[in-house]
Design a protein around this motif. Structure first.
Motif, mmCIF file in Angstrom:
data_model
loop_
_atom_site.group_PDB
_atom_site.id
_atom_site.type_symbol
_atom_site.label_atom_id
_atom_site.label_comp_id
_atom_site.label_asym_id
_atom_site.label_seq_id
_atom_site.Cartn_x
_atom_site.Cartn_y
_atom_site.Cartn_z
ATOM 1 N N ILE A 148 25.671 10.945 5.105
ATOM 2 C CA ILE A 148 26.123 9.555 5.105
ATOM 3 C C ILE A 148 25.370 8.738 6.161
ATOM 4 C CG2 ILE A 148 28.110 8.064 5.627
ATOM 5 C CD1 ILE A 148 28.141 9.166 2.859
ATOM 6 N N THR A 149 24.700 9.412 7.079
ATOM 7 C CA THR A 149 23.864 8.711 8.056
ATOM 8 C C THR A 149 22.506 8.380 7.469
ATOM 9 O OG1 THR A 149 24.967 9.825 9.911
ATOM 10 C CG2 THR A 149 22.811 8.863 10.344
ATOM 11 N N ILE A 150 21.889 9.308 6.749
ATOM 12 C CA ILE A 150 20.545 9.096 6.227
ATOM 13 C C ILE A 150 20.528 8.242 4.964
ATOM 14 C CG2 ILE A 150 20.596 11.337 5.014
ATOM 15 C CD1 ILE A 150 17.450 9.646 6.422
ATOM 16 N N LEU A 151 21.484 8.426 4.063
ATOM 17 C CA LEU A 151 21.412 7.754 2.761
ATOM 18 C C LEU A 151 21.481 6.233 2.837
ATOM 19 C CD1 LEU A 151 23.426 10.201 0.462
ATOM 20 C CD2 LEU A 151 20.947 9.959 0.711
ATOM 21 N N PRO A 152 22.348 5.633 3.659
ATOM 22 C CA PRO A 152 22.325 4.165 3.746
ATOM 23 C C PRO A 152 21.011 3.617 4.300
ATOM 24 C CG PRO A 152 24.399 5.034 4.573
ATOM 25 C CD PRO A 152 23.492 6.208 4.392
ATOM 26 N N LEU A 153 20.403 4.340 5.244
ATOM 27 C CA LEU A 153 19.109 3.905 5.768
ATOM 28 C C LEU A 153 18.037 3.951 4.686
ATOM 29 C CD1 LEU A 153 19.004 5.578 9.304
ATOM 30 C CD2 LEU A 153 18.855 3.133 8.825
ATOM 31 N N VAL A 154 18.011 5.041 3.926
ATOM 32 C CA VAL A 154 17.041 5.166 2.833
ATOM 33 C C VAL A 154 17.292 4.112 1.768
ATOM 34 C CG1 VAL A 154 16.256 6.663 0.956
ATOM 35 C CG2 VAL A 154 16.576 7.606 3.244
ATOM 36 N N ALA A 155 18.565 3.877 1.444
ATOM 37 C CA ALA A 155 18.905 2.856 0.448
ATOM 38 C C ALA A 155 18.421 1.482 0.891
ATOM 39 C CB ALA A 155 20.410 2.839 0.217
ATOM 40 N N SER A 156 18.560 1.188 2.182
ATOM 41 C CA SER A 156 18.130 -0.110 2.701
ATOM 42 C C SER A 156 16.617 -0.249 2.653
ATOM 43 C CB SER A 156 18.636 -0.282 4.136
ATOM 44 O OG SER A 156 20.041 -0.279 4.180
ATOM 45 N N PHE A 157 15.903 0.785 3.078
ATOM 46 C CA PHE A 157 14.449 0.731 3.065
ATOM 47 C C PHE A 157 13.893 0.728 1.645
ATOM 48 C CE2 PHE A 157 14.011 1.773 7.637
ATOM 49 C CZ PHE A 157 12.948 0.944 7.937
ATOM 50 N N THR A 206 22.647 2.030 -4.599
ATOM 51 C CA THR A 206 22.910 0.595 -4.446
ATOM 52 C C THR A 206 24.287 0.311 -3.856
ATOM 53 O OG1 THR A 206 23.640 0.479 -6.763
ATOM 54 C CG2 THR A 206 21.355 -0.101 -6.301
ATOM 55 N N SER A 207 25.175 1.296 -3.890
ATOM 56 C CA SER A 207 26.498 1.094 -3.293
ATOM 57 C C SER A 207 26.398 0.858 -1.790
ATOM 58 C CB SER A 207 27.397 2.308 -3.568
ATOM 59 O OG SER A 207 26.844 3.483 -3.000
ATOM 60 N N TYR A 221 13.301 2.033 14.422
ATOM 61 C CA TYR A 221 13.880 2.474 15.689
ATOM 62 C C TYR A 221 15.029 3.450 15.445
ATOM 63 C CZ TYR A 221 16.077 2.117 20.305
ATOM 64 O OH TYR A 221 16.623 2.401 21.530
ATOM 65 N N SER A 222 15.851 3.136 14.456
ATOM 66 C CA SER A 222 17.011 3.978 14.165
ATOM 67 C C SER A 222 16.589 5.346 13.645
ATOM 68 C CB SER A 222 17.909 3.283 13.143
ATOM 69 O OG SER A 222 18.348 2.039 13.642
ATOM 70 N N PHE A 223 15.621 5.382 12.727
ATOM 71 C CA PHE A 223 15.119 6.656 12.222
ATOM 72 C C PHE A 223 14.665 7.548 13.377
ATOM 73 C CE2 PHE A 223 14.763 5.261 7.754
ATOM 74 C CZ PHE A 223 15.030 6.458 7.114
ATOM 75 N N ARG A 224 13.916 6.957 14.307
ATOM 76 C CA ARG A 224 13.387 7.754 15.408
ATOM 77 C C ARG A 224 14.490 8.202 16.354
ATOM 78 N NH1 ARG A 224 8.859 3.268 15.534
ATOM 79 N NH2 ARG A 224 7.217 4.278 14.320
ATOM 80 N N GLN A 225 15.406 7.289 16.642
ATOM 81 C CA GLN A 225 16.484 7.620 17.563
ATOM 82 C C GLN A 225 17.380 8.728 17.015
ATOM 83 O OE1 GLN A 225 17.418 6.413 20.796
ATOM 84 N NE2 GLN A 225 15.261 5.838 20.693
ATOM 85 N N LEU A 276 25.526 -0.937 8.605
ATOM 86 C CA LEU A 276 24.976 0.412 8.754
ATOM 87 C C LEU A 276 25.561 1.120 9.977
ATOM 88 C CD1 LEU A 276 21.212 -0.314 7.939
ATOM 89 C CD2 LEU A 276 22.854 0.893 6.492
ATOM 90 N N THR A 277 25.667 0.415 11.080
ATOM 91 C CA THR A 277 26.186 1.046 12.294
ATOM 92 C C THR A 277 27.680 1.336 12.169
ATOM 93 O OG1 THR A 277 26.402 -1.186 13.261
ATOM 94 C CG2 THR A 277 24.449 0.096 13.847
ATOM 95 N N THR A 278 28.393 0.476 11.470
ATOM 96 C CA THR A 278 29.826 0.709 11.277
ATOM 97 C C THR A 278 30.064 1.947 10.418
ATOM 98 O OG1 THR A 278 30.355 -1.636 11.516
ATOM 99 C CG2 THR A 278 31.984 -0.268 10.407
ATOM 100 N N LEU A 279 29.244 2.146 9.399
ATOM 101 C CA LEU A 279 29.355 3.361 8.588
ATOM 102 C C LEU A 279 29.204 4.598 9.466
ATOM 103 C CD1 LEU A 279 27.306 2.743 5.291
ATOM 104 C CD2 LEU A 279 29.782 3.043 5.508
ATOM 105 N N TYR A 280 28.220 4.546 10.341
ATOM 106 C CA TYR A 280 27.980 5.676 11.251
ATOM 107 C C TYR A 280 29.169 5.864 12.200
ATOM 108 C CZ TYR A 280 25.825 8.490 14.933
ATOM 109 O OH TYR A 280 25.544 9.466 15.849
ATOM 110 N N ASP A 281 29.647 4.771 12.756
ATOM 111 C CA ASP A 281 30.756 4.855 13.717
ATOM 112 C C ASP A 281 32.020 5.420 13.077
ATOM 113 O OD1 ASP A 281 29.190 3.827 15.709
ATOM 114 O OD2 ASP A 281 29.933 1.775 15.522
ATOM 115 N N ILE A 282 32.285 5.022 11.849
ATOM 116 C CA ILE A 282 33.470 5.519 11.147
ATOM 117 C C ILE A 282 33.395 7.030 10.979
ATOM 118 C CG2 ILE A 282 34.653 5.558 8.910
ATOM 119 C CD1 ILE A 282 34.031 2.565 8.691
ATOM 120 N N GLN A 283 32.200 7.523 10.673
ATOM 121 C CA GLN A 283 32.032 8.965 10.481
ATOM 122 C C GLN A 283 32.285 9.740 11.765
ATOM 123 O OE1 GLN A 283 32.190 8.912 7.011
ATOM 124 N NE2 GLN A 283 31.097 10.816 7.383
ATOM 125 N N VAL A 284 31.608 9.320 12.840
ATOM 126 C CA VAL A 284 31.682 10.119 14.071
ATOM 127 C C VAL A 284 33.009 9.933 14.800
ATOM 128 C CG1 VAL A 284 29.184 10.097 14.378
ATOM 129 C CG2 VAL A 284 30.566 8.331 15.479
#
Length: 303
Positions: free
Chosen positions: A55-64, A123-124, A175-179, A244-252
């Motif tokens: 769930i961290t990687i897929l939204p980033l890939v979807a956006s790019f 696309t979701s 930046y996010s991918f690298r971090q 995108l960051t909120t999705l990540y925050d909800i998970q962790v």
């Protein structure tokens, strides 16, 4: 459009122009091939991820993936406009620009295919702010160039395309991918691709900055058009990052979630805010020049 003469016949290319120098850089540095990137380890890494980590990687890939396809489809009116205006060096550089964007689109599509997720509809992960920029503003402002050569049309097209999409969203994405993944020692293939994209986008940004600056130099009305449009788009640009960051925050934040990713999402938010200010400041520098001719003289020594 009927031609009355040709620049390379009755004079020559402007060898010192900023856009010709970007053309030279593109010829030397834009030779990478998405098909040559090895995604073997990426596939292993993805298969070993938990559902929560995915769930961290897929939204980033979807956006790019969506974003790169959008800019590939939407760049043509800018090329045609520069050709109509007789800006030969700009047109030459933009031919490499189009090629770059097509490779970026291939990169993310190829990654999805190699990982084995090509049949997943991502696309979701495109929220309302993302759709406002990529589904509406970007194609609308670029398509306007087909019939409108005005400074306002050019400024707004370059603002949404180069400053917002490339200068804020893409830069924050890199930046996010690298971090996240470089620190975790994962996904070396897509990270290599990100490095290539970042290099290409550096040239693209130079084009956008210069294109806006040459209309702003000596013209406060045009500067206001730029600033007002940047401010108009910022809530949705930041909305993409916030989603995108909120999705990540909800998970962790959930006690039962286990992830190997060590990432402070607030850093991503702050990075986007800095990019917004940087892009505005880059254009603001053009206000010290009396006109575009004076501006070009300095760019000639910098590019």
């Amino acid at each position: 459009m009927v031609h009355e003469s040709f620049q390379t016949v009755d004079s020559q290319l402007n060898w010192e122009s900023p856009m010709y120098k970007l053309w030279e850089k593109a010829k030397k540095n834009g030779k990478w091939d998405p098909a040559e990137i090895d995604f073997t380890q990426d596939k292993i890494d993805y298969e070993n991820m938990t559902d929560d980590e995915r769930i961290t990687i897929l939204p980033l890939v979807a956006s790019f993936a969506g974003g790169e396809e959008a800019v590939t489809l939407d760049i043509l009116p800018m090329v045609q406009l520069m050709a109509r205006q007789g800006r030969l060096e700009d047109t030459m550089f933009l031919s490499t620009f189009m090629f770059d964007e097509a490779k970026h689109t291939e990169l993310f599509s190829r990654w999805q295919k190699e990982i084995g997720i090509q049949n997943i509809d991502l696309t979701s992960f495109h929220g309302d702010s993302y759709k406002r920029i990529f589904y509406e503003e970007l194609p609308e402002k670029m398509e306007r160039l087909n019939t409108d050569d005005s400074p306002e049309a050019i400024i707004k097209a370059a603002t949404v395309y180069n400053m917002i999409v490339e200068g804020i969203l893409a830069e924050t994405g890199y930046y996010s991918f690298r971090q996240i993944f470089k620190k975790a020692g994962m996904l070396p293939g897509i990270l290599q691709g990100i490095d290539y994209l970042n290099q290409d986008e550096g040239r693209h940004l130079r084009f956008g900055i210069y294109t806006i600056q040459r209309h702003v130099a000596g013209n406060e009305k045009n500067y206001k058009i730029f600033i007002d449009y940047m401010d108009e788009l910022w809530p949705d640009a930041y909305g993409v990052i916030e989603y995108l960051t909120t999705l990540y925050d909800i998970q962790v934040a959930q006690d039962w979630v286990r992830t190997r990713f060590d990432f402070d999402s607030n850093i991503m938010r702050e990075y986007a805010k800095r990019q917004f200010e940087i892009r505005k400041n880059q254009v603001d520098r053009a206000r010290k020049y009396a006109d575009a001719v004076q501006l070009e003289q300095e760019w000639t020594t910098e590019v």
